[in-house]
Design an enzyme around this catalytic site. Structure first.
Site, short mmCIF file in Angstrom:
data_model
loop_
_atom_site.label_atom_id
_atom_site.label_comp_id
_atom_site.label_asym_id
_atom_site.label_seq_id
_atom_site.Cartn_x
_atom_site.Cartn_y
_atom_site.Cartn_z
N SER A 124 2.51 8.30 7.84
CA SER A 124 1.44 6.97 7.78
C SER A 124 0.97 6.60 9.14
CB SER A 124 2.20 5.85 7.20
OG SER A 124 1.38 4.71 7.42
N TYR A 149 9.56 -0.68 5.88
CA TYR A 149 8.85 0.50 5.50
C TYR A 149 8.31 1.46 6.57
CZ TYR A 149 5.00 3.51 3.81
OH TYR A 149 4.26 4.22 3.55
N LYS A 153 9.32 5.54 8.01
CA LYS A 153 8.39 6.73 8.38
C LYS A 153 8.74 7.38 9.76
CE LYS A 153 6.13 6.70 4.48
NZ LYS A 153 6.52 8.05 3.44
P1 NAD Z 1 3.50 5.85 -5.17
O1 NAD Z 1 4.48 4.95 -5.15
O2 NAD Z 1 2.39 5.90 -5.97
O3 NAD Z 1 4.16 7.40 -5.14
C1 NAD Z 1 5.42 7.47 -4.79
C2 NAD Z 1 6.29 8.36 -5.64
O4 NAD Z 1 7.63 8.46 -5.41
C3 NAD Z 1 6.53 7.45 -7.29
O5 NAD Z 1 6.10 8.13 -8.25
C4 NAD Z 1 8.07 7.14 -7.26
O6 NAD Z 1 8.27 6.97 -8.48
C5 NAD Z 1 8.70 8.05 -6.38
N1 NAD Z 1 9.85 7.77 -5.96
C6 NAD Z 1 10.13 6.89 -5.04
N2 NAD Z 1 11.60 7.26 -4.52
C7 NAD Z 1 11.93 8.17 -5.30
C8 NAD Z 1 13.20 8.78 -5.20
N3 NAD Z 1 14.37 8.30 -4.40
N4 NAD Z 1 13.22 10.05 -5.91
C9 NAD Z 1 12.38 10.51 -6.65
N5 NAD Z 1 11.12 9.77 -6.64
C10 NAD Z 1 11.05 8.98 -5.99
O7 NAD Z 1 2.94 5.85 -3.56
P2 NAD Z 1 1.68 6.76 -2.94
O8 NAD Z 1 0.94 5.69 -2.51
O9 NAD Z 1 1.41 7.92 -3.99
O10 NAD Z 1 2.38 7.20 -1.53
C11 NAD Z 1 2.96 8.78 -1.72
C12 NAD Z 1 3.48 8.65 -0.13
O11 NAD Z 1 2.53 8.40 0.82
C13 NAD Z 1 4.42 7.96 0.27
O12 NAD Z 1 5.57 8.34 0.99
C14 NAD Z 1 3.85 6.86 1.03
O13 NAD Z 1 4.91 5.98 1.80
C15 NAD Z 1 2.83 7.65 1.68
N6 NAD Z 1 1.81 6.81 2.38
C16 NAD Z 1 1.00 5.87 1.19
C17 NAD Z 1 0.04 5.28 1.77
C18 NAD Z 1 -0.68 4.26 0.74
O14 NAD Z 1 -1.62 3.70 1.16
N7 NAD Z 1 -0.83 4.71 -0.48
C19 NAD Z 1 -0.29 5.36 3.13
C20 NAD Z 1 0.48 6.04 4.14
C21 NAD Z 1 1.58 6.84 3.23
C1 WQD Z 2 -6.38 -3.64 4.55
C2 WQD Z 2 -7.02 -4.79 5.20
C3 WQD Z 2 -5.86 -6.86 5.24
C4 WQD Z 2 -5.26 -7.46 0.69
C5 WQD Z 2 -0.91 -1.06 4.53
C6 WQD Z 2 0.28 -0.75 5.03
C7 WQD Z 2 0.31 0.57 5.68
C8 WQD Z 2 -0.12 1.52 4.81
C9 WQD Z 2 -1.42 1.32 4.06
C10 WQD Z 2 1.51 3.04 3.90
C11 WQD Z 2 -6.40 -5.74 6.01
C12 WQD Z 2 -7.06 -7.10 4.29
C13 WQD Z 2 -5.75 -7.09 2.02
C14 WQD Z 2 -6.04 -8.65 0.51
C15 WQD Z 2 -7.24 -8.66 2.53
N1 WQD Z 2 0.64 2.28 3.73
N2 WQD Z 2 -6.86 -7.67 2.91
N3 WQD Z 2 -6.93 -9.40 1.52
O1 WQD Z 2 -2.64 -3.35 5.85
O2 WQD Z 2 -4.09 -1.31 6.74
O3 WQD Z 2 -1.88 -1.10 5.56
O4 WQD Z 2 -1.32 -0.21 3.42
O5 WQD Z 2 1.94 3.85 4.93
O6 WQD Z 2 1.64 0.67 6.08
O7 WQD Z 2 0.53 -1.72 6.04
O8 WQD Z 2 -3.71 -1.99 4.16
O9 WQD Z 2 -4.97 -2.57 2.05
O10 WQD Z 2 -3.07 -3.89 2.96
O11 WQD Z 2 -5.15 -3.99 3.91
O12 WQD Z 2 -7.93 -9.12 3.12
O13 WQD Z 2 -5.90 -8.97 -0.64
O14 WQD Z 2 -7.47 -5.62 4.13
O15 WQD Z 2 -5.51 -8.10 5.98
O16 WQD Z 2 -6.99 -6.22 6.86
P1 WQD Z 2 -3.17 -1.96 5.61
P2 WQD Z 2 -4.01 -3.08 3.19
#
Ligand code: NAD
Ligand code: WQD
Length: 341
Positions: A124, A149, A153
């Site tokens: 991330s 969190y 990562k």
């Molecule tokens: P998500 O929660 O929709 O998917 C994650 C999946 O992992 C879920 O289906 C959950 O049931 C499964 N899971 C969690 N712990 C587990 C375990 N111990 N064993 C087996 N399965 C398990 O999340 P997502 O948005 O699809 O994110 C996928 C990956 O990408 C995550 O690692 C997340 O941290 C990373 N990521 C997400 C974002 C975002 O904003 N969505 C941003 C950056 C990184």
């Molecule tokens: C985006 C912008 C908020 C909600 C988070 C995690 C990061 C990553 C992605 C996984 C910001 C604003 C939000 C609301 C708002 N996840 N906002 N009103 O903060 O960039 O990242 O998700 O790795 O680790 O921290 O994304 O969608 O939460 O926010 O004004 O109700 O929207 O302040 O500026 P962010 P976000």
């Protein structure tokens, strides 16, 4: 290729499974459903006419995971599984360390035993901490995590870097996602957060379908053009395609590689709301509220390395992202749980 997709029932994983099947790969999902719904499998089948194999396993259960690897003989692992709620991680840091770091360690142990030497990991942009400048490059230092969190990562990246250093046969790809939004164009799969959404786009779509009264924009006095924070929103299908591009490259002996997956464009919260209104001919009600603690002002990627080395770049616009997010939410106002089958 036969690919173990951990967390493949989740938001990004399910979109990636679809693209893998479309390209003729054989993804096998391993997920404990802690943050996903079994209905996802039916939806995938509706889209690609194939129901992927699914193991309901907690990755920390070494015995079960070992059995699965024994049976399936994977070529590659794409490791999405993990807990991802920033707020929850502050309240329950131990759960996050145990689940995210603990399960990655078990996964790597089982991979080693079965000689699976290719892994693509969902990292991330959060690993950069508070950016000193934007756009962020892969060579920029990993910062101080803003929350547990983010710390998971950083720790998993370190473990994977060590593994790649120690075992020259390992291929490790760290993909640092920026802000994934959007949904498959069919509207059959999408983001389905539990409870009140933490993230901006699902909050907006829930306001759009009447599940929430109004959006609160966290802060309008930041040093940006309109006072609201800037992020790099990327369509989840572009993100999925980024994994396919990495998969293609991983066939060569690469060792450790790190890529930002973003669009390279910064969009403010206000701009996103306006684009959503334009794309969907709606008017999202919003109010300005105080800043959210821990928010960074500007965060966007320099994604040129992924383009240069993987020949990948994001193709969907902000308007595409807004249209597809709303299409999914409109068709599934309460997510998978009560969605019409
Ligand atoms: P998500 O929660 O929709 O998917 C994650 C999946 O992992 C879920 O289906 C959950 O049931 C499964 N899971 C969690 N712990 C587990 C375990 N111990 N064993 C087996 N399965 C398990 O999340 P997502 O948005 O699809 O994110 C996928 C990956 O990408 C995550 O690692 C997340 O941290 C990373 N990521 C997400 C974002 C975002 O904003 N969505 C941003 C950056 C990184
Ligand atoms: C985006 C912008 C908020 C909600 C988070 C995690 C990061 C990553 C992605 C996984 C910001 C604003 C939000 C609301 C708002 N996840 N906002 N009103 O903060 O960039 O990242 O998700 O790795 O680790 O921290 O994304 O969608 O939460 O926010 O004004 O109700 O929207 O302040 O500026 P962010 P976000």
């Amino acid at each position: 290729m036969k690919i173990c997709v951990t967390g493949g029932m989740g938001y990004i994983g399910s979109h990636t499974v679809i693209e893998l099947i479309k390209k003729g790969h054989e993804p096998v999902i391993v997920d404990n459903l802690v943050n996903s719904n079994p209905e996802v499998l039916n939806r995938i089948k509706k889209i690609v006419k194939v129901k992927p194999k699914f193991y309901e396993i907690d990755l920390r259960d070494e015995k079960k995971l070992d059995k699965c690897f024994q049976k399936e003989k994977f070529d590659v692992v794409i490791h999405f599984a993990g807990l991802k709620s920033v707020g929850e991680s502050v309240k329950k840091p131990k759960l996050y360390y145990d689940n995210n770091i603990g399960s990655s360690k078990v996964l790597l142990k089982v991979m080693k035993k079965h000689k699976v030497r290719n892994i693509i990991f969902s990292s991330s942009a959060t690993v950069y901490g508070v950016p000193k400048h934007v756009p962020l490059r892969e060579t920029d230092p990993v910062g101080k995590a803003a929350n547990p969190y983010g710390q998971t990562k950083i720790e998993i990246e370190k473990i994977l870097m060590k593994v790649a250093k120690e075992d020259k046969k390992m291929n490790v790809v760290l993909l640092r996602y920026f802000n994934p939004v959007g949904a498959h164009e069919s509207g059959l799969i999408g983001e389905d957060p539990n409870g009140i959404p933490n993230n901006l786009m699902p909050y907006i779509t829930q306001v759009a379908v009447g599940r929430r009264k109004e959006l609160t924009i966290f802060g309008n006095n930041y040093p940006t053009k309109d006072g609201t924070c800037i992020r790099d929103y990327i369509h989840v299908v572009d993100l999925a395609m980024g994994h396919l591009a990495a998969l293609k490259a991983i066939k060569k002996k690469w060792g450790l590689k790190i890529y930002n997956l973003g669009t390279g464009k910064g969009t403010s919260v206000l701009e996103l709301v306006k684009a959503f209104n334009r794309a969907n001919k709606l008017k999202i009600k919003f109010v300005y509220g105080p800043r959210r603690p821990g928010d960074v002002v500007k965060n966007y990627a320099n994604a040129s390395k992924a383009y240069k080395e993987l020949n990948w770049k994001a193709t969907h616009s902000i308007v595409d992202m807004c249209r597809d997010s709303y299409n999914w939410q409109k068709k599934n106002p309460t997510g998978y749980q009560k969605a019409k089958k």
